[in-house]
Design a protein around this motif. Structure first.
Motif, mmCIF file in Angstrom:
data_model
loop_
_atom_site.group_PDB
_atom_site.id
_atom_site.type_symbol
_atom_site.label_atom_id
_atom_site.label_comp_id
_atom_site.label_asym_id
_atom_site.label_seq_id
_atom_site.Cartn_x
_atom_site.Cartn_y
_atom_site.Cartn_z
ATOM 1 N N VAL A 1 28.127 8.052 -69.174
ATOM 2 C CA VAL A 1 26.818 7.497 -69.479
ATOM 3 C C VAL A 1 25.766 8.393 -68.829
ATOM 4 C CG1 VAL A 1 25.266 5.518 -69.213
ATOM 5 C CG2 VAL A 1 27.737 5.158 -69.529
ATOM 6 N N ALA B 1 21.360 8.953 -68.302
ATOM 7 C CA ALA B 1 20.050 8.308 -68.375
ATOM 8 C C ALA B 1 18.986 9.390 -68.466
ATOM 9 C CB ALA B 1 19.816 7.422 -67.156
ATOM 10 N N THR C 1 26.877 7.390 -74.087
ATOM 11 C CA THR C 1 25.695 6.530 -74.059
ATOM 12 C C THR C 1 24.573 7.240 -73.316
ATOM 13 O OG1 THR C 1 27.081 4.538 -74.010
ATOM 14 C CG2 THR C 1 24.772 4.280 -73.377
ATOM 15 N N LYS D 1 20.916 6.205 -71.801
ATOM 16 C CA LYS D 1 19.947 5.150 -71.523
ATOM 17 C C LYS D 1 18.547 5.750 -71.452
ATOM 18 C CE LYS D 1 23.172 2.260 -68.880
ATOM 19 N NZ LYS D 1 23.409 1.545 -67.594
ATOM 20 N N GLN D 2 17.612 5.103 -72.144
ATOM 21 C CA GLN D 2 16.230 5.543 -72.128
ATOM 22 C C GLN D 2 15.329 4.319 -72.249
ATOM 23 O OE1 GLN D 2 15.644 8.218 -75.419
ATOM 24 N NE2 GLN D 2 16.405 6.779 -76.921
ATOM 25 N N SER E 1 19.030 2.313 -75.642
ATOM 26 C CA SER E 1 20.141 3.241 -75.500
ATOM 27 C C SER E 1 20.550 3.855 -76.832
ATOM 28 C CB SER E 1 21.354 2.529 -74.885
ATOM 29 O OG SER E 1 21.071 2.091 -73.574
ATOM 30 N N GLU F 1 23.894 5.669 -78.757
ATOM 31 C CA GLU F 1 25.352 5.700 -78.663
ATOM 32 C C GLU F 1 25.906 6.876 -79.467
ATOM 33 O OE1 GLU F 1 26.989 3.554 -76.791
ATOM 34 O OE2 GLU F 1 25.255 2.284 -76.289
#
Length: 273
Positions: free
Chosen positions: A115, A117, A237, A239-240, A244, A246
């Motif tokens: 993941v 970010a 993934t 994250k923002q 998110s 995918e």
């Protein structure tokens, strides 16, 4: 244990003058390499490429060159204990070499992805074309992302375009080809990045070097990041603030990148000499 100024030192501490420029301003450059087959001369270790990048930074900054024989001597000693070497050079020519082990969860990350970010634009790297000791912004981006349960951070510019991760270069697959941000947007010219571009072209795969706008990244089927230690890590993934995104960490296109690390006897290597 580490190597410093031509000597192997058995200690967990390094003594520096309180006025040392490396301590005060981060006035050092470094490179981190993974040693394959216990040899600096293995095709995948890319010893000469790492040294060339260090030399380019030294010449750009007008710094003193080290005794390269001592650098290699120290690297050969440290590699007998560690598969990862970090070679740091000070502005006055001192060399400092440390080692570490591969991450315990590396295989899991390579297989199933991580993941990420999106970091704040204020965490843009200083002198992004060089690996300097002033790595605070990238470190802050990564540690801030970890608070969001992400393993990596994606650095962006003021327009929100994706540049690189805090530790590697980005790759994306869409429209039947690979995409990576161009060096002109202000990213590190990663050694693994340059090698993978040549490898993909050797495999007659198209590579597009274009800025990663939000419209572009939303259309990727798979994305990953690369560096000389972790090889290829898929990202499943991102994250923002706007939500998110995918991606498929098991996309078959990723195997094209991974195949680079299993073809050390390929004629490809002779095209680089």
């Amino acid at each position: 244990m580490y190597w410093y100024k031509g000597k192997l030192i058995q200690s967990q501490s390094l003594e520096l003058d309180i006025n040392d420029l490396g301590l005060l301003y981060g006035a050092t450059i470094f490179t981190t390499m993974r040693v394959y087959e216990n040899s600096l001369d293995s095709n995948l270790t890319h010893w000469l490429l790492h040294c060339d990048r260090l030399l380019l930074s030294l010449k750009t900054f007008g710094w003193q060159q080290p005794d390269w024989n001592l650098v290699r001597q120290g690297a050969k000693i440290i590699l007998t204990h560690f598969p990862i070497l970090r070679i740091t050079l000070f502005s006055d020519g001192r060399e400092w070499i440390t080692g570490r082990l591969l991450p315990e969860d590396l295989t899991e990350k390579q297989t199933n992805g991580v993941v990420c970010a999106v970091a704040s634009a204020e965490f843009g790297r200083s002198l992004p074309s060089h690996k300097t000791g002033n790595y605070l912004s990238a470190w802050l981006a990564k540690t801030t992302s970890q608070k969001l349960n992400a393993q990596e951070a994606i650095l962006i510019d003021r327009a929100g375009n994706w540049l690189e991760t805090s530790t590697g270069n980005l790759w994306g697959w869409r429209d039947g080809c690979w995409w990576t941000p161009p060096l002109t947007v202000g990213i590190l010219p990663g050694i693994m990045r340059s090698q993978l571009i040549q490898w993909l072209q050797y495999q007659q795969q198209q590579v597009k070097e274009q800025p990663w706008t939000m419209n572009l990244v939303k259309g990727f089927e798979a994305i990953a990041y690369s560096n000389s230690v972790v090889e290829i890590i898929p990202i499943h993934t991102v994250k923002q603030p706007a939500g998110s995104l995918e991606y498929n960490p098991h996309h078959p296109s990723l195997q094209i990148l991974r195949s680079f690390f299993s073809m050390t006897t390929s004629p490809f290597w002779y095209t680089l000499r």
